[in-house]
Design a protein around this motif. Sequence first.
Motif, PDB file in Angstrom:
ATOM      1  N   VAL A   1     -23.236  14.865  -7.395  1.00  0.00           N
ATOM      2  CA  VAL A   1     -22.489  15.248  -8.594  1.00  0.00           C
ATOM      3  C   VAL A   1     -22.263  16.756  -8.574  1.00  0.00           C
ATOM      4  N   ARG A   2     -21.043  17.164  -8.866  1.00  0.00           N
ATOM      5  CA  ARG A   2     -20.742  18.590  -8.917  1.00  0.00           C
ATOM      6  C   ARG A   2     -21.222  19.166 -10.240  1.00  0.00           C
ATOM      7  N   ARG A   3     -21.850  20.340 -10.189  1.00  0.00           N
ATOM      8  CA  ARG A   3     -22.404  20.958 -11.389  1.00  0.00           C
ATOM      9  C   ARG A   3     -21.956  22.412 -11.489  1.00  0.00           C
ATOM     10  N   ASN A   4     -21.458  22.786 -12.643  1.00  0.00           N
ATOM     11  CA  ASN A   4     -21.250  24.195 -12.979  1.00  0.00           C
ATOM     12  C   ASN A   4     -21.077  24.331 -14.490  1.00  0.00           C
ATOM     13  N   GLY A   5     -21.985  23.672 -15.219  1.00  0.00           N
ATOM     14  CA  GLY A   5     -21.907  23.636 -16.675  1.00  0.00           C
ATOM     15  C   GLY A   5     -22.213  24.955 -17.337  1.00  0.00           C
ATOM     16  N   GLY A   6     -22.968  25.823 -16.667  1.00  0.00           N
ATOM     17  CA  GLY A   6     -23.293  27.114 -17.262  1.00  0.00           C
ATOM     18  C   GLY A   6     -24.753  27.450 -17.087  1.00  0.00           C
ATOM     19  N   TRP A   7     -25.034  28.730 -17.043  1.00  0.00           N
ATOM     20  CA  TRP A   7     -26.383  29.237 -16.819  1.00  0.00           C
ATOM     21  C   TRP A   7     -27.353  28.750 -17.890  1.00  0.00           C
ATOM     22  N   GLY A   8     -28.456  28.173 -17.466  1.00  0.00           N
ATOM     23  CA  GLY A   8     -29.502  27.723 -18.377  1.00  0.00           C
ATOM     24  C   GLY A   8     -29.308  26.327 -18.930  1.00  0.00           C
ATOM     25  N   LEU A   9     -28.175  25.711 -18.645  1.00  0.00           N
ATOM     26  CA  LEU A   9     -27.922  24.366 -19.157  1.00  0.00           C
ATOM     27  C   LEU A   9     -28.380  23.322 -18.152  1.00  0.00           C
ATOM     28  N   GLY A  10     -28.749  22.153 -18.664  1.00  0.00           N
ATOM     29  CA  GLY A  10     -29.182  21.065 -17.800  1.00  0.00           C
ATOM     30  C   GLY A  10     -28.055  20.097 -17.533  1.00  0.00           C
ATOM     31  N   GLY A  11     -28.252  19.225 -16.565  1.00  0.00           N
ATOM     32  CA  GLY A  11     -27.297  18.162 -16.284  1.00  0.00           C
ATOM     33  C   GLY A  11     -27.797  16.855 -16.861  1.00  0.00           C
ATOM     34  N   LYS A  12     -26.949  15.847 -16.839  1.00  0.00           N
ATOM     35  CA  LYS A  12     -27.321  14.535 -17.360  1.00  0.00           C
ATOM     36  C   LYS A  12     -27.997  13.727 -16.262  1.00  0.00           C
ATOM     37  N   GLU A  13     -29.236  13.364 -16.485  1.00  0.00           N
ATOM     38  CA  GLU A  13     -30.002  12.591 -15.513  1.00  0.00           C
ATOM     39  C   GLU A  13     -30.466  11.287 -16.149  1.00  0.00           C
ATOM     40  N   MET A  14     -30.612  10.265 -15.323  1.00  0.00           N
ATOM     41  CA  MET A  14     -31.062   8.967 -15.814  1.00  0.00           C
ATOM     42  C   MET A  14     -32.540   8.733 -15.553  1.00  0.00           C
ATOM     43  N   THR A  15     -33.147   9.570 -14.707  1.00  0.00           N
ATOM     44  CA  THR A  15     -34.552   9.361 -14.352  1.00  0.00           C
ATOM     45  C   THR A  15     -35.470   9.965 -15.405  1.00  0.00           C
ATOM     46  N   THR A  16     -36.716   9.501 -15.411  1.00  0.00           N
ATOM     47  CA  THR A  16     -37.717   9.973 -16.369  1.00  0.00           C
ATOM     48  C   THR A  16     -39.031  10.230 -15.652  1.00  0.00           C
ATOM     49  N   GLY A  17     -39.671  11.345 -15.986  1.00  0.00           N
ATOM     50  CA  GLY A  17     -40.977  11.671 -15.434  1.00  0.00           C
ATOM     51  C   GLY A  17     -42.053  11.555 -16.499  1.00  0.00           C
ATOM     52  N   ARG A  18     -43.215  11.052 -16.096  1.00  0.00           N
ATOM     53  CA  ARG A  18     -44.345  10.910 -17.018  1.00  0.00           C
ATOM     54  C   ARG A  18     -45.610  11.505 -16.407  1.00  0.00           C
ATOM     55  N   PHE A  19     -45.438  12.627 -15.731  1.00  0.00           N
ATOM     56  CA  PHE A  19     -46.562  13.299 -15.084  1.00  0.00           C
ATOM     57  C   PHE A  19     -46.265  14.794 -15.051  1.00  0.00           C
ATOM     58  N   VAL A  20     -47.284  15.582 -14.756  1.00  0.00           N
ATOM     59  CA  VAL A  20     -47.107  17.025 -14.599  1.00  0.00           C
ATOM     60  C   VAL A  20     -46.789  17.299 -13.133  1.00  0.00           C
ATOM     61  N   PRO A  21     -45.580  17.738 -12.818  1.00  0.00           N
ATOM     62  CA  PRO A  21     -45.224  17.953 -11.410  1.00  0.00           C
ATOM     63  C   PRO A  21     -45.809  19.258 -10.876  1.00  0.00           C
ATOM     64  N   ASN A  22     -46.068  19.274  -9.586  1.00  0.00           N
ATOM     65  CA  ASN A  22     -46.510  20.521  -8.949  1.00  0.00           C
ATOM     66  C   ASN A  22     -45.593  20.928  -7.798  1.00  0.00           C
ATOM     67  N   LYS A  23     -44.500  20.167  -7.613  1.00  0.00           N
ATOM     68  CA  LYS A  23     -43.576  20.493  -6.521  1.00  0.00           C
ATOM     69  C   LYS A  23     -42.154  20.093  -6.897  1.00  0.00           C
ATOM     70  N   LEU A  24     -41.224  20.977  -6.548  1.00  0.00           N
ATOM     71  CA  LEU A  24     -39.798  20.709  -6.705  1.00  0.00           C
ATOM     72  C   LEU A  24     -39.149  20.783  -5.333  1.00  0.00           C
ATOM     73  N   THR A  25     -38.445  19.727  -4.961  1.00  0.00           N
ATOM     74  CA  THR A  25     -37.687  19.691  -3.712  1.00  0.00           C
ATOM     75  C   THR A  25     -36.215  19.616  -4.063  1.00  0.00           C
ATOM     76  N   LEU A  26     -35.408  20.470  -3.447  1.00  0.00           N
ATOM     77  CA  LEU A  26     -34.000  20.516  -3.810  1.00  0.00           C
ATOM     78  C   LEU A  26     -33.146  20.909  -2.602  1.00  0.00           C
ATOM     79  N   GLY A  27     -32.038  20.205  -2.439  1.00  0.00           N
ATOM     80  CA  GLY A  27     -31.025  20.557  -1.451  1.00  0.00           C
ATOM     81  C   GLY A  27     -29.665  20.532  -2.118  1.00  0.00           C
ATOM     82  N   TRP A  28     -28.820  21.525  -1.837  1.00  0.00           N
ATOM     83  CA  TRP A  28     -27.542  21.587  -2.527  1.00  0.00           C
ATOM     84  C   TRP A  28     -26.486  22.326  -1.696  1.00  0.00           C
ATOM     85  N   PHE A  29     -25.234  22.118  -2.084  1.00  0.00           N
ATOM     86  CA  PHE A  29     -24.114  22.769  -1.433  1.00  0.00           C
ATOM     87  C   PHE A  29     -23.481  23.742  -2.411  1.00  0.00           C
TER      88      PHE A  29
END
Length: 344
Positions: free
Chosen positions: A63-91
Motif C-alpha cells: 500500500v502506498r503511504r504519504n498521509g502526513g508526518w505523525g499520522l498512522g495508516g489503516k491496519e487490520m491486524t491487532t497486537g496483544r503483547f508488548v513488542p521489543n522488535k520492529l521489522t520494516l522494509g519499504w520503497f
Amino acid sequence: MIRFVFYLLMALNIFACKAPQNKEQTIKLDWQPGVNAPKHYPIRTVFGSFSNGERTCGITTGVRRNGGWGLGGKEMTTGRFVPNKLTLGWFSYAEDKFYKGEFDLPADTMEALFKQGFIKRGGTHSRYNRLIVNAYPKGGVALWMKVGGNRIVEVAHFQGEEMEYNWKSMYPYATDTREELNDFVMKQAKGSLEYIAQHGITQEPFKTIFRQRYNYTISLDSVPHNKTIHIMTEFFNGEMDTMLGDELEHNFFKNKAVTKYISFRWVKDKVVYYGKIYFDAKEMYDLFDKMSTECPDEPYVMHLKPDYSTRKLTVTLSSSTQEIEIQRTGKIGKSSSQKEAELF
C-alpha cells in the motif's frame, strides 16, 4: 504408589497456580499498528511486523503511504503483547530506493506507557491503542504510541539501510517502466515535486529540527485551572497532549516540542468558550530559537489571551525579561452546550 502420584500432581498444580504471572498478562493490551510517511515523500511497504520473540503482529504491505508526518495508516491486524522488535522494509518513491531495518524497541518504556494509559474526565481510563510508524527520507524511521484522540508520545527514532529488492514484485503486471511509475506516483503526491525542488531530499526537518524541545508551559490567561475544561496541543514532532483535571494544575514546565496547533475550552460566567489556533512552523522555530539564544536555561510561558469583545485570540511567548507576540491569531467562540458549564 498411586496415592503418591496423586499427591505429587496436586502439589505441582498448587505451585503452578501460585507461579508468578507473566508481565504482559497483567496488562490487557489491544493495539493496532499503522504505517505512514510525510506527504511529499510517499513510500510503499514491502514487509513489516512487530514482535516479541514469541508473537508477531504483521504490518500491511503493498500500500502506498504519504498521509502526513505523525499520522498512522489503516491496519487490520491487532497486537496483544508488548513488542521489543520492529521489522520494516519499504520503497521510497522520491529516492527510487529500497530500505530495510530490524530495530530493537524500548520495551520497558512502552510497557510503562501501556500501564499508565490516559485518564479522561470523569476518571475513565484509556490505554494506548495505536503504534504509529513513519518512514522518512534516507532510511529514517519514527515510532509513536497513541491513546485515542488524547495523547501521542514519541517513543524512538531509527536509521535503516538500503537493500536490494525485486522492484517488479511490487508491480508484477505493470507495463510501465520503473521510472514512469515512480514519476506517476510523485505527481499524484500534490506539490511534492515542487517541494523537493526547493528543499531537496533530506531527513530534515523530521530527524532533528522537529524534535527540538524547549522548557515551557501553556497558560490560559485570566482563567483559573478549575474553570478550564481542557487544553489540547499538537506538536511539530508528531506528539499530542491533552491537559485536563489535575494535569492543568501540575503539568507546568516540562520539555516539549514546538507547538503546531492548540484547541481549548473553558468556562466564564457559566458560558463555555472554545478557542483554537494553528501556528506557522518557520515563525515558531525562529521565535523559540530567539528565546533560547537570548534567555538560555530559562523556562518560557506561552500565554493564550482571549479577547471576548473581538472574539480573537492572541498568543505570546514570554520569559522573565521579555514577551514576544506570535503573529498568527486564533479565534474563540461560545459553545452551544451548557452541560459542561453546569459542572463548574
